[in-house]
Design a protein around this motif. Structure first.
Motif, PDB file in Angstrom:
ATOM      1  N   GLU A 168       0.835  -1.210   0.000  1.00 63.11           N
ATOM      2  CA  GLU A 168       0.000   0.000   0.000  1.00 63.11           C
ATOM      3  C   GLU A 168       0.863   1.250   0.000  1.00 63.11           C
ATOM      4  N   ARG A 169       1.910   1.240   0.824  1.00 62.98           N
ATOM      5  CA  ARG A 169       2.744   2.429   0.960  1.00 62.98           C
ATOM      6  C   ARG A 169       3.474   2.766  -0.343  1.00 62.98           C
ATOM      7  N   PHE A 170       4.024   1.746  -0.997  1.00 65.68           N
ATOM      8  CA  PHE A 170       4.851   2.017  -2.181  1.00 65.68           C
ATOM      9  C   PHE A 170       4.079   1.847  -3.492  1.00 65.68           C
ATOM     10  N   GLY A 171       2.814   1.443  -3.389  1.00 66.17           N
ATOM     11  CA  GLY A 171       2.013   1.283  -4.608  1.00 66.17           C
ATOM     12  C   GLY A 171       2.560   0.189  -5.514  1.00 66.17           C
ATOM     13  N   ILE A 172       3.061  -0.894  -4.932  1.00 70.50           N
ATOM     14  CA  ILE A 172       3.598  -2.001  -5.725  1.00 70.50           C
ATOM     15  C   ILE A 172       2.900  -3.285  -5.303  1.00 70.50           C
ATOM     16  N   LYS A 173       3.113  -4.348  -6.056  1.00 69.87           N
ATOM     17  CA  LYS A 173       2.573  -5.658  -5.688  1.00 69.87           C
ATOM     18  C   LYS A 173       3.751  -6.612  -5.557  1.00 69.87           C
ATOM     19  N   LEU A 174       3.843  -7.264  -4.399  1.00 68.92           N
ATOM     20  CA  LEU A 174       4.934  -8.223  -4.186  1.00 68.92           C
ATOM     21  C   LEU A 174       4.429  -9.612  -4.542  1.00 68.92           C
ATOM     22  N   ALA A 213      13.128  -1.187  -3.982  1.00 72.20           N
ATOM     23  CA  ALA A 213      13.884  -0.252  -4.816  1.00 72.20           C
ATOM     24  C   ALA A 213      13.762  -0.641  -6.287  1.00 72.20           C
ATOM     25  N   ALA A 214      13.870  -1.954  -6.558  1.00 75.59           N
ATOM     26  CA  ALA A 214      13.800  -2.419  -7.945  1.00 75.59           C
ATOM     27  C   ALA A 214      12.418  -2.180  -8.528  1.00 75.59           C
ATOM     28  N   LYS A 215      11.373  -2.478  -7.730  1.00 75.79           N
ATOM     29  CA  LYS A 215      10.004  -2.359  -8.232  1.00 75.79           C
ATOM     30  C   LYS A 215       9.580  -0.899  -8.367  1.00 75.79           C
ATOM     31  N   ALA A 216       9.974  -0.105  -7.381  1.00 73.92           N
ATOM     32  CA  ALA A 216       9.562   1.292  -7.407  1.00 73.92           C
ATOM     33  C   ALA A 216      10.229   2.024  -8.560  1.00 73.92           C
ATOM     34  N   ALA A 217      11.430   1.575  -8.941  1.00 72.01           N
ATOM     35  CA  ALA A 217      12.150   2.230 -10.039  1.00 72.01           C
ATOM     36  C   ALA A 217      11.556   1.830 -11.387  1.00 72.01           C
ATOM     37  N   ALA A 218      10.927   0.662 -11.434  1.00 76.38           N
ATOM     38  CA  ALA A 218      10.439   0.128 -12.714  1.00 76.38           C
ATOM     39  C   ALA A 218       9.246   0.930 -13.244  1.00 76.38           C
TER      40      ALA A 218
END
Lengths: 83, 628
Positions: free
Chosen positions: A53-59, A78-83
């Motif tokens: 939720e915080r970073f807006g990504i899905k693990l 870091a990898a997902k947020a940069a993508a």
């Protein structure tokens, strides 16, 4: 630590403090579940959902299963947020 | 997907939670306030932990609803839903303790009287079965006959659980409908594949609705919630595989609210009245400035149609028993004009039970509305587009529910519906007539104002009190009144359908339902009395009345009836009991006022009073009594 990494660790610190209900909790890249009393599978899920939720990504399941310590989690973020 | 979007966000929730945890002590009141804000699941868990730590198992003594001991029984992981259920109950001022069965052991625990479940002694049970366990053995190769047999088997399992719970605990039951998380196999015409698990869930949910009605079980309609919000908002397949959590933790607070609103409805704690602002809430523009012709309402304008939708939803709520009131900063004549004259208005003067338009502050007006309607402030929902007014009411009257209001009027009905303020378990004839009854009350008030004395007023009402013993026809309304009457209620004992049926069958008890008619209309069932005889003593176990009929001599008339029936049963004394709650202070001296002698009074406010029937002289009233 880069500015991006510092931002990630600052957000992760907040998440860990909330999840473990401990306003003084400190985290480091080498921290693992074994080091923290109460870090069970439920807390693990709370951390993952909060991170999503915080970073807006899905693990995904592979990523979660490969994480051994907080540093691994930060690296995935870091990898997902940069993508 | 934003869960709980009707609750105001609390930007400082984390800081408030930390501060509350540090302060400790009596945290209940502040915890209720925090529960009224939009907390995510982590903050919800924290709030719950704070209440558990500082309040322990001991809620404040003066809560309006009795504490609930809820067993959550199910087949998958439900641990993460307990804190959200407790916090959602907290939002409504209700204390809930929960119990969770050992993984998968719900049936064994129900059937074994020595189980931890029996030791817990639940007074409410929620069944939450996951779709995987209920569809075991269902697969695409099944023919129609085999699929039908599987459906019957699933129904039988659920019925067995209900029966065991009834036998063991005799308490209200809730059944969560099944979440359809199965991918389709045929597609649009999935129903043509008998062994489709997705279609099976759909059929099972239809069965559950039918069975729940027949067996008096209340549904937690998770299927409807997922249909509204989207499956992804409620379920994460990866989390199912990881932890067997069918409802994802992020949806926990929303799940908790679905459950808590049913608990509240059972306890008579649903909201009863929708208080509406006018300008930019029911129509666009400001009637005082723009005039009757200038306000935006009605067909032909997208905005005007949005406001029509708001009014139509309010009118639909009124038709099923929610009271409507108006609270507006306006000159009264200006405020009333659209209701009386605007051709496109949906709401008309007759739809509004209480109309307050003036320049006083809204908190004062909302207090006046509650007083005029004779309901608690905590039965009011206040709808206002203006954030200033919303915050004012939240601060000054924290017991009033104040939903967030989107800028788009077309979205307002869904917010009100999703918030579940007016959750009702069923509808009675009195619900349908409610607004008319409040209108009749206004006519009575006018008669009272025009009568020079109270006797002339009461005589002029031509009152008839029609009494009947409890019967199956009246049972719904009887149970509803027993469970929602808070103010004029001497003992606030809550009884289930089963309890009421037991009273009907008991030769040493009577249950009375009282209906009051007068020249302005039928007030409906306004009073319930339950008496239990022990030797020559008739104990008045329950005496409750609708506050609508206060000051109408119904109390002495009812006492005369109780005395007559008790004598017939061979009693020589009546014993009345008062158990104080937060809400029933108005009847503290009820029995003494009726001529009973106080025989015991406890430090906690409880008291007993007796009346010797030999010396009892009925007080004359203007009420004509008949058995009906």
């Amino acid at each position: 630590m880069t500015a991006d990494q510092a931002g990630i660790y600052s957000a992760l610190t907040e998440i860990f403090r909330e999840v473990f209900m401990n306003d003084d909790m400190q985290i480091s890249p080498t921290l693992t579940a074994k080091d923290v009393p109460g870090w069970d599978s439920f807390k693990q899920i709370e951390i993952m959902v909060s991170v999503e939720e915080r970073f807006g990504i899905k693990l995904n399941t592979r990523e979660i299963d490969s994480m051994k310590c907080v540093g691994d989690l930060a690296a995935v973020i870091a990898a997902k947020a940069a993508a | 997907m934003q869960h709980l979007r009707w609750l105001p966000p609390a930007a400082d929730a984390r800081a408030r939670l930390s501060a509350l945890d540090r302060a400790g002590g009596e945290v209940w009141k502040q915890a209720v306030a925090l529960a009224g804000t939009r907390l995510d699941f982590v903050a919800t868990n924290r709030l719950d932990a704070i209440v558990q730590r500082h309040q322990g198992a001991v809620p404040p003594a003066d809560l309006a609803a009795p504490p609930v001991r809820l067993a959550v029984l199910g087949s998958a992981t439900l641990t993460h839903l307990h804190a959200p259920i407790r916090v959602a109950a907290l939002r409504r001022g209700i204390s809930v303790t929960t119990y969770e069965n050992d993984y998968g052991q719900y049936l064994q625990e129900l059937l074994d009287p020595r189980s931890a479940l029996h030791e817990f002694r639940p007074n409410a049970i929620l069944f939450s079965f996951d779709a995987r366990s209920l569809t075991q053995g269902v697969h695409a190769a099944l023919d129609a006959e085999a699929a039908a047999a599987a459906l019957q088997a699933a129904e039988a399992l659920i019925l067995q659980c209900w029966q065991a719970a009834r036998d063991g605990f005799g308490c209200p039951l809730m059944q969560q409908t099944v979440l359809d998380s199965f991918p389709a196999l045929l597609g649009n015409n999935e129903h043509r594949l008998p062994g489709s698990r997705s279609w099976f869930v759909h059929e099972l949910n239809a069965s559950l609705r039918r069975l729940a009605d027949r067996h008096g079980v209340d549904l937690v309609a998770l299927d409807q919630a997922a249909a509204r919000d989207g499956l992804d908002a409620w379920h994460d397949p990866a989390l199912w595989h990881r932890s067997k959590q069918e409802v994802s933790p992020a949806a926990g607070p929303a799940y908790g609210d679905l459950v808590a609103r049913l608990i509240a409805a059972r306890a008579g704690r649903s909201y009863k009245c929708l208080v509406l602002d006018l300008d930019n809430t029911l129509w666009g523009g400001v009637v005082g400035d723009d005039g009757l012709e200038g306000i935006v309402i009605g067909q032909g304008s997208p905005l005007g149609e949005g406001f029509v939708a708001v009014q139509e939803y309010a009118r639909e709520l009124a038709r099923r028993g929610v009271i409507l009131a108006v609270c507006s900063k306006n000159d009264e004549a200006n405020a009333r004009e659209p209701f009386e004259k605007h051709p496109d208005m949906v709401l008309r003067p007759a739809d509004i039970a209480c109309f307050r338009a003036n320049w006083d502050d809204k908190a004062a007006n909302i207090r006046a509305i509650a007083a005029e309607l004779n309901i608690g402030l905590d039965a009011l929902v206040f709808l206002d587009d203006n954030p200033f007014e919303r915050n004012l009411i939240r601060e000054q009257l924290p017991m009033v529910a104040v939903p967030e209001v989107p800028d788009e009027p077309a979205l307002v009905p869904a917010i009100l519906a999703d918030a579940g303020y007016f959750e009702s378990l069923r509808l009675t004839e009195d619900d349908r007539l409610r607004t008319a009854q409040y209108q009749e009350n206004r006519a009575r008030e006018q008669l009272r104002a025009s009568s020079s004395d109270i006797e002339g007023y009461l005589r002029g009402l031509d009152m008839k009190l029609i009494w009947k013993r409890f019967d199956p026809v009246g049972q719904q309304r009887i149970v509803q009144l027993i469970n929602k009457t808070n103010q004029f209620n001497l003992t606030t004992r809550r009884y289930t359908d089963e309890d009421v049926a037991a009273i009907m069958a008991d030769p040493d008890a009577f249950g009375l339902q009282l209906r009051l008619l007068d020249r302005f209309g039928d007030n409906g069932i306004i009073g319930i009395v339950i008496g239990r005889k022990n030797d020559d003593l008739l104990h008045i176990d329950t005496w409750l009345m609708s506050c609508r009929v206060l000051g109408r001599q119904v109390e002495p008339a009812t006492l005369t009836l109780i005395a007559d029936l008790s004598r017939e049963m061979g009693a020589t004394r009546l014993r009345g009991e008062y158990i104080p709650t937060k809400k029933n202070g108005m009847v503290r001296d009820h029995y003494v006022k009726l001529g009973f002698s106080l025989i015991a009074s406890e430090p906690d406010g409880r008291s007993l009073a007796e009346l010797d029937l030999a010396g009892f002289v009925p007080t004359p009233t203007f009420i004509q009594m008949t058995e009906g």
